[in-house]
Design a protein around this motif. Structure first.
Motif, short mmCIF file in Angstrom:
data_model
loop_
_atom_site.label_atom_id
_atom_site.label_comp_id
_atom_site.label_asym_id
_atom_site.label_seq_id
_atom_site.Cartn_x
_atom_site.Cartn_y
_atom_site.Cartn_z
N ILE A 95 -15.55 59.56 35.70
CA ILE A 95 -16.61 58.05 35.54
C ILE A 95 -16.49 57.21 36.47
O ILE A 95 -17.91 56.78 37.03
CB ILE A 95 -15.02 56.96 34.82
CG1 ILE A 95 -14.74 57.63 33.38
CG2 ILE A 95 -15.30 55.52 34.07
CD1 ILE A 95 -13.85 57.55 32.87
N GLY A 96 -15.69 57.43 37.16
CA GLY A 96 -16.03 56.88 39.04
C GLY A 96 -17.04 56.94 39.70
O GLY A 96 -17.88 56.47 39.83
N ARG A 97 -17.73 58.59 39.64
CA ARG A 97 -18.17 59.11 40.19
C ARG A 97 -19.92 59.04 39.69
O ARG A 97 -20.92 58.91 40.10
CB ARG A 97 -18.29 60.79 40.40
CG ARG A 97 -18.17 61.59 39.78
CD ARG A 97 -18.44 63.60 40.22
NE ARG A 97 -18.54 63.87 39.51
CZ ARG A 97 -16.99 64.01 38.74
NH1 ARG A 97 -15.91 64.17 39.18
NH2 ARG A 97 -17.02 65.50 37.38
N CYS A 98 -19.77 58.90 38.28
CA CYS A 98 -20.87 58.59 38.05
C CYS A 98 -21.65 56.75 37.98
O CYS A 98 -22.57 56.85 37.70
CB CYS A 98 -20.68 58.74 35.78
SG CYS A 98 -20.89 60.69 34.71
N LEU A 99 -20.72 55.82 37.60
CA LEU A 99 -20.82 55.10 38.09
C LEU A 99 -21.29 54.51 39.04
O LEU A 99 -21.86 53.27 39.69
CB LEU A 99 -20.17 53.77 37.68
CG LEU A 99 -19.17 53.96 36.09
CD1 LEU A 99 -18.28 53.19 35.69
CD2 LEU A 99 -20.37 53.11 35.22
N ARG A 100 -20.62 55.33 40.03
CA ARG A 100 -21.19 55.24 41.75
C ARG A 100 -22.36 55.84 41.87
O ARG A 100 -22.78 55.39 42.96
CB ARG A 100 -20.47 55.73 42.75
CG ARG A 100 -18.70 55.45 42.51
CD ARG A 100 -18.18 55.95 43.70
NE ARG A 100 -17.27 57.38 43.83
CZ ARG A 100 -16.62 57.40 43.09
NH1 ARG A 100 -15.31 56.44 42.69
NH2 ARG A 100 -16.29 58.62 43.04
N SER A 101 -23.44 56.72 41.50
CA SER A 101 -24.68 56.92 41.35
C SER A 101 -25.43 56.28 41.35
O SER A 101 -26.57 55.70 41.29
CB SER A 101 -25.22 58.22 40.45
OG SER A 101 -24.42 57.63 38.91
N VAL A 102 -25.30 54.98 40.48
CA VAL A 102 -26.45 54.25 40.02
C VAL A 102 -25.68 52.51 40.61
O VAL A 102 -25.92 51.32 40.42
CB VAL A 102 -26.32 53.52 38.78
CG1 VAL A 102 -26.86 54.89 38.39
CG2 VAL A 102 -24.56 53.45 37.72
N ARG A 127 -14.70 60.72 26.70
CA ARG A 127 -14.77 60.13 28.56
C ARG A 127 -16.54 59.74 28.35
O ARG A 127 -17.01 58.73 28.92
CB ARG A 127 -14.62 61.30 28.84
CG ARG A 127 -15.52 62.62 28.76
CD ARG A 127 -15.21 63.96 29.40
NE ARG A 127 -14.06 64.49 28.65
CZ ARG A 127 -13.84 65.67 29.76
NH1 ARG A 127 -14.20 66.66 31.01
NH2 ARG A 127 -12.51 65.69 29.28
N THR A 128 -17.16 59.86 27.07
CA THR A 128 -18.81 59.24 27.58
C THR A 128 -18.69 58.06 26.71
O THR A 128 -19.41 57.84 27.68
CB THR A 128 -19.72 60.18 26.36
OG1 THR A 128 -19.03 60.62 24.94
CG2 THR A 128 -19.75 61.57 26.78
N ALA A 129 -17.99 57.89 25.65
CA ALA A 129 -17.75 56.01 25.75
C ALA A 129 -17.40 55.40 26.91
O ALA A 129 -17.55 54.36 26.44
CB ALA A 129 -16.67 56.34 24.44
N SER A 130 -16.32 55.97 27.19
CA SER A 130 -15.69 55.21 28.23
C SER A 130 -16.94 55.21 28.98
O SER A 130 -17.26 54.03 29.85
CB SER A 130 -14.84 56.15 28.97
OG SER A 130 -13.31 55.81 28.59
N ILE A 131 -17.43 55.86 29.36
CA ILE A 131 -18.30 56.03 31.14
C ILE A 131 -20.12 54.63 30.18
O ILE A 131 -20.50 54.40 30.95
CB ILE A 131 -19.42 57.01 31.29
CG1 ILE A 131 -18.59 58.25 31.68
CG2 ILE A 131 -20.48 57.04 31.88
CD1 ILE A 131 -19.39 59.69 31.76
#
Length: 248
Positions: A95-102, A127-131
């Protein structure tokens, strides 16, 4: 092939995002995808970790948890065990690294965003719902500190979905728990609003899958993520949507 809930192979479960689900975080939502329900909250604090101090840039981290009563069989609270299990650590890092990417951390300044994703009911795709939900909570939080003289700290939209191969070896989108538990292959896809991939997690759990099947699963994922991002935009509203990716 007939799916458990009679959806088409490329059909998402019904999803819903409720904004401002909690009073105190800067941004919060309840996201529901089928029977999966996750509370996502974004909190903002001044200051950054020591390794970033003095650089004028911010940071984001994420925490994830399953409530003990969120699953069919009660799970022990991790605080009782005194440590997080490996699955929890893996998901919150995702979750953290995906959000940091944008994120535009220079535009954020020396602030830290903490994302909390708490699963209150689990039926696959937590996990996908969380993101997907955390992105909306993050956008709402960042809007509270937005300086029109600077770029908005979010550069693009972000959403995630699961795909897989059913026990009949057919590609399916947005797996519920029963489908996930019997799947031949399981995959989580995270993409931006511009159609770029952030993360692809995939495993042939019962046997390998072909390039053709992989392409079909990716196509299903792109369709699902397009639907999710379109819905995110509807939920956030035009006044906020136009700011994302904006450079003054």
């Amino acid at each position: 092939m007939t799916r458990i809930d009679r959806r088409e192979a490329d059909q998402m479960r019904r999803f819903k995002i409720t904004k401002y689900f909690q009073k105190y975080p800067a941004g919060s939502v309840l996201i529901e995808t089928g029977n999966t329900k996750v509370i996502c909250a974004a909190s903002i604090q001044d200051g950054v970790p020591p390794f970033l101090r003095g650089n004028g840039i911010g940071w984001l981290n994420a925490e994830y948890s399953l409530l003990p009563s969120s699953t069919l069989t009660r799970s022990q609270r991790e605080a009782t065990r005194g440590r997080q299990n490996g699955r929890t650590q893996e998901i919150q890092r995702l979750i953290g690294r995906c959000l940091r990417s944008v994120m535009d951390f220079k535009a954020l300044g020396e602030r830290t965003i903490t994302i909390d994703c708490d699963v209150i009911q689990a039926d696959g795709g937590t996990r996908t719902a969380s993101i997907t939900g955390a992105f909306v909570a993050l956008a709402l939080a960042l809007d509270t500190i937005y300086d029109p003289k600077k770029p908005f700290p979010l550069k693009d939209f972000l959403a995630a979905v699961s795909v897989g191969l059913s026990k009949e070896n057919k590609p399916i989108l947005d797996l519920c728990y029963d489908e996930d538990s019997t799947a031949v292959a399981d995959m989580n896809i995270v993409m931006t609003g511009n159609g770029e991939f952030v993360e692809i997690q995939g495993t042939g759990e019962k046997h390998p899958f072909t390039h053709k099947q992989f392409s079909q699963m990716l196509s299903f994922a792109e369709k699902g993520i397009d639907e999710l991002i379109s819905y995110q935009k509807d939920i956030l509203g035009n006044d906020l949507v136009w700011k994302i990716g904006r450079i003054p």
